[in-house]
Design a protein around this motif. Structure first.
Motif, PDB file in Angstrom:
ATOM      1  N   GLY A  92      70.931  62.620   5.228  1.00 16.36           N
ATOM      2  CA  GLY A  92      70.990  61.236   5.644  1.00 16.36           C
ATOM      3  C   GLY A  92      69.315  61.160   6.524  1.00 16.36           C
ATOM      4  N   MET A  93      68.781  62.035   6.444  1.00 16.89           N
ATOM      5  CA  MET A  93      67.206  61.902   7.076  1.00 16.89           C
ATOM      6  C   MET A  93      66.479  61.941   6.082  1.00 16.89           C
ATOM      7  N   THR A  94      65.441  60.951   6.242  1.00 16.11           N
ATOM      8  CA  THR A  94      64.389  60.848   5.019  1.00 16.11           C
ATOM      9  C   THR A  94      63.498  61.788   5.097  1.00 16.11           C
ATOM     10  N   ASP A  95      62.733  62.367   4.162  1.00  9.64           N
ATOM     11  CA  ASP A  95      61.596  63.267   4.071  1.00  9.64           C
ATOM     12  C   ASP A  95      60.500  62.878   5.004  1.00  9.64           C
ATOM     13  N   ALA A  96      60.301  61.423   5.161  1.00  6.17           N
ATOM     14  CA  ALA A  96      59.174  61.048   5.998  1.00  6.17           C
ATOM     15  C   ALA A  96      59.542  61.541   7.447  1.00  6.17           C
ATOM     16  N   PHE A  97      60.790  61.105   7.678  1.00  3.06           N
ATOM     17  CA  PHE A  97      61.076  61.246   9.175  1.00  3.06           C
ATOM     18  C   PHE A  97      61.033  62.712   9.500  1.00  3.06           C
ATOM     19  N   LEU A  98      61.561  63.400   8.668  1.00  6.28           N
ATOM     20  CA  LEU A  98      61.491  65.158   8.999  1.00  6.28           C
ATOM     21  C   LEU A  98      59.912  65.721   9.254  1.00  6.28           C
ATOM     22  N   ASP A  99      59.250  65.208   8.283  1.00  2.41           N
ATOM     23  CA  ASP A  99      57.959  65.489   8.476  1.00  2.41           C
ATOM     24  C   ASP A  99      57.065  64.786   9.631  1.00  2.41           C
ATOM     25  N   GLN A 100      57.704  63.789  10.282  1.00  4.71           N
ATOM     26  CA  GLN A 100      57.392  63.406  11.762  1.00  4.71           C
ATOM     27  C   GLN A 100      57.664  63.948  12.506  1.00  4.71           C
ATOM     28  N   VAL A 101      58.814  64.681  12.517  1.00  5.17           N
ATOM     29  CA  VAL A 101      59.521  65.772  13.653  1.00  5.17           C
ATOM     30  C   VAL A 101      58.584  66.960  13.333  1.00  5.17           C
ATOM     31  N   ARG A 102      58.262  67.281  12.425  1.00  5.42           N
ATOM     32  CA  ARG A 102      57.306  68.519  11.993  1.00  5.42           C
ATOM     33  C   ARG A 102      55.900  68.307  12.702  1.00  5.42           C
ATOM     34  N   GLU A 103      55.447  67.041  12.496  1.00  4.69           N
ATOM     35  CA  GLU A 103      54.200  66.609  12.734  1.00  4.69           C
ATOM     36  C   GLU A 103      54.228  66.547  14.472  1.00  4.69           C
ATOM     37  N   VAL A 104      54.901  66.086  15.182  1.00 11.85           N
ATOM     38  CA  VAL A 104      54.873  66.026  16.674  1.00 11.85           C
ATOM     39  C   VAL A 104      54.898  67.479  17.298  1.00 11.85           C
ATOM     40  N   ALA A 105      55.620  68.357  16.509  1.00 12.31           N
ATOM     41  CA  ALA A 105      55.760  69.714  16.924  1.00 12.31           C
ATOM     42  C   ALA A 105      54.608  70.427  16.831  1.00 12.31           C
ATOM     43  N   LYS A 106      53.845  70.187  15.772  1.00  6.03           N
ATOM     44  CA  LYS A 106      52.371  70.931  15.329  1.00  6.03           C
ATOM     45  C   LYS A 106      51.401  70.098  16.392  1.00  6.03           C
ATOM     46  N   VAL A 107      51.379  69.109  16.624  1.00  6.66           N
ATOM     47  CA  VAL A 107      50.554  68.470  17.609  1.00  6.66           C
ATOM     48  C   VAL A 107      50.714  69.024  19.004  1.00  6.66           C
ATOM     49  N   PHE A 108      52.012  69.133  19.347  1.00  6.28           N
ATOM     50  CA  PHE A 108      52.010  69.855  20.459  1.00  6.28           C
ATOM     51  C   PHE A 108      51.598  71.099  20.669  1.00  6.28           C
ATOM     52  N   PHE A 109      51.893  72.017  19.780  1.00  6.21           N
ATOM     53  CA  PHE A 109      51.435  73.450  19.839  1.00  6.21           C
ATOM     54  C   PHE A 109      49.916  73.535  19.614  1.00  6.21           C
ATOM     55  N   SER A 110      49.343  72.641  19.068  1.00  7.89           N
ATOM     56  CA  SER A 110      47.804  72.492  18.715  1.00  7.89           C
ATOM     57  C   SER A 110      47.168  72.130  20.076  1.00  7.89           C
ATOM     58  N   LEU A 111      47.831  71.506  21.021  1.00  7.99           N
ATOM     59  CA  LEU A 111      47.284  71.179  22.326  1.00  7.99           C
ATOM     60  C   LEU A 111      46.538  72.256  22.993  1.00  7.99           C
ATOM     61  N   PRO A 112      45.642  72.074  24.148  1.00 11.33           N
ATOM     62  CA  PRO A 112      44.832  73.045  24.628  1.00 11.33           C
ATOM     63  C   PRO A 112      46.102  73.575  25.791  1.00 11.33           C
ATOM     64  N   SER A 113      45.811  75.035  25.939  1.00  9.09           N
ATOM     65  CA  SER A 113      46.786  75.530  26.839  1.00  9.09           C
ATOM     66  C   SER A 113      47.052  74.722  27.982  1.00  9.09           C
ATOM     67  N   GLU A 114      45.966  74.275  28.731  1.00 14.26           N
ATOM     68  CA  GLU A 114      46.152  73.791  30.229  1.00 14.26           C
ATOM     69  C   GLU A 114      47.161  72.659  29.851  1.00 14.26           C
ATOM     70  N   GLU A 115      47.038  71.690  28.866  1.00 11.90           N
ATOM     71  CA  GLU A 115      47.944  70.757  28.594  1.00 11.90           C
ATOM     72  C   GLU A 115      49.675  71.038  28.249  1.00 11.90           C
ATOM     73  N   LYS A 116      49.533  72.210  27.650  1.00 10.25           N
ATOM     74  CA  LYS A 116      51.103  72.469  27.235  1.00 10.25           C
ATOM     75  C   LYS A 116      51.638  73.388  28.473  1.00 10.25           C
ATOM     76  N   ARG A 117      50.815  73.955  29.508  1.00 18.29           N
ATOM     77  CA  ARG A 117      51.382  74.684  30.621  1.00 18.29           C
ATOM     78  C   ARG A 117      51.689  73.522  31.367  1.00 18.29           C
ATOM     79  N   ARG A 118      51.541  72.466  31.317  1.00 19.97           N
ATOM     80  CA  ARG A 118      52.243  71.239  32.504  1.00 19.97           C
ATOM     81  C   ARG A 118      53.693  71.439  32.302  1.00 19.97           C
ATOM     82  N   TYR A 119      54.211  72.043  30.923  1.00 19.38           N
ATOM     83  CA  TYR A 119      55.598  71.942  30.856  1.00 19.38           C
ATOM     84  C   TYR A 119      56.181  73.388  30.846  1.00 19.38           C
TER      85      TYR A 119
END
Ligand SMILES: O=C(O)CCC(=O)C(=O)O
Ligand SMILES: [Fe+2]
Length: 357
Positions: A92-119
């Motif tokens: 029930g989830m489209t391929d495009a939507f699953l790729d969007q989920v992957r993309e936000v995760a990828k962008v998060f892990f690619s952020l500089p350490s200082e930004e990720k360390r806020r969380y």
């Protein structure tokens, strides 16, 4: 907090440029240190197909409406009693939507350490960004960074741990959570139906209250993957787990008939595992499989695991319909299984053994 694995590998130019050449001692597998690792461990692990199930065909109550639905239900049942794991398509989830989920995760892990360390996760907390929990000086660490978030029910959310970059992170995780709620309901209903029980049995046993915890896993590329674990061998402690694996990079392996096997990547399928709590409730009919992750020497790998469990206040145990003379009760009734799970996992034991009769 100690350095994350990603900080250790000092990525200077995208994911491919790794400065680290040797693996720090704390990540080296016990068996390697003790000189016991067998050839097969470091060598080729065979690729074996996991049953692919079409969720849109699975009947959610008795009797199945068509021969196709019945056949799919039989395959589903066979898969959960042998493997404890399926790859689900037409969820029930489209391929495009699953790729969007992957993309936000990828962008998060690619952020500089200082930004990720806020969380950053609190020392004794579960939620937030961090590494494998360090519970003892002797613990072998997993080659894995993660971001864990309570996502359902909505009033459990602690938004201070939810990334604000990328901007769409929160909205996409919210949407994914709501869609997954439908998916897990369908899987619980099909499970009960495949056991010839009334379809709401599991959901009623949870008294309609399920919790969902999202864990975004990041496994940085590793110079010597054969010496470490991305995730040590484990079975999951929740009721079921839905994994959105990396589209390109494999690494997830299952213990099948006492041998480790790799499974193929089906880019837009969801991988669903039985967790210990469903093994307990089904009185051992469905199996909670042992699995592990080996990082790649060439690429980082990202997955999103959603752990679905009953509320910790609910007592669970083998359902009475699955206990009889030919199949005596195998497990005790338990409350707050995750607590039992972590206690035993820390000691390197298989947690479900602690609740066996
Ligand atoms: O990364 C994966 O594919 C699996 C993750 C997993 O097993 C877990 O988070 O428990
Ligand atoms: Fe797992």
């Amino acid at each position: 907090m100690q350095k994350t694995v990603q900080e250790l590998v000092t990525v200077s130019n995208g994911d491919r440029d790794l400065d680290l050449e040797t693996v720090p001692e704390r990540f080296i597998r016990e068996a390697v240190k003790e000189g016991q690792q067998q050839g097969a461990e470091g060598g080729e692990v065979p690729l074996v197909d996991v049953p692919v199930i079409d969720l849109s065909l699975l009947p959610l109550s008795h009797p199945p409406a068509s021969p196709e639905a019945d056949a799919e239900l039989q395959s589903f049942h066979r898969a959960l009693t042998s493997w404890g794991c399926i790859q689900v398509i037409n969820h029930g989830m489209t391929d495009a939507f699953l790729d969007q989920v992957r993309e936000v995760a990828k962008v998060f892990f690619s952020l500089p350490s200082e930004e990720k360390r806020r969380y950053l996760r609190a020392d004794n907390g579960i939620e937030g960004y961090g590494t494998d929990m360090v519970l003892s000086d002797h613990q072998v660490l997993d080659w894995n960074d993660r971001l864990s978030l309570f996502v359902y029910p909505e009033d459990c959310r602690k938004l201070e741990y939810w990334p604000q970059i990328p901007e769409t992170f929160r909205e996409i995780l919210h949407e994914y959570t709501l869609k997954l709620r439908d998916t897990v309901d369908a899987v619980f209903k099909a499970m009960a139906t495949s056991l010839n029980l009334y379809s709401n049995l599991f959901l009623q046993a949870f008294r309609g209250k399920v919790t969902l915890i999202a864990r975004f896993n990041y496994y940085p590329q590793c110079p010597r993957p054969e010496l470490v674990y991305g995730l040590k061998p484990h079975a999951d402690g929740s009721a079921i787990i839905v994994v959105l694996p990396d589209r390109e990079v494999g690494g997830l392996q299952f213990l099948k008939d006492d041998n480790w096997v790799k499974i193929p990547i089906i880019p837009h399928a969801l991988l669903i595992n039985v967790g210990d709590q469903v093994e307990i409730m089904s009185n051992g009919v469905f199996k909670s499989p042992m699995h592990r992750v080996i990082p790649s020497s060439d690429h980082g790998r990202i997955s999103l695991a959603m752990f679905c469990a009953p509320d910790a206040e609910e007592e669970i145990g083998p359902v009475s319909e699955l206990v009889d003379e030919s199949r005596p009760r195998l497990y005790k009734n338990v409350k707050d299984y995750p607590k039992i799970y972590f206690h035993h996992y820390q000691q390197g034991k298989r947690p479900i053994d602690a609740v066996k009769l």
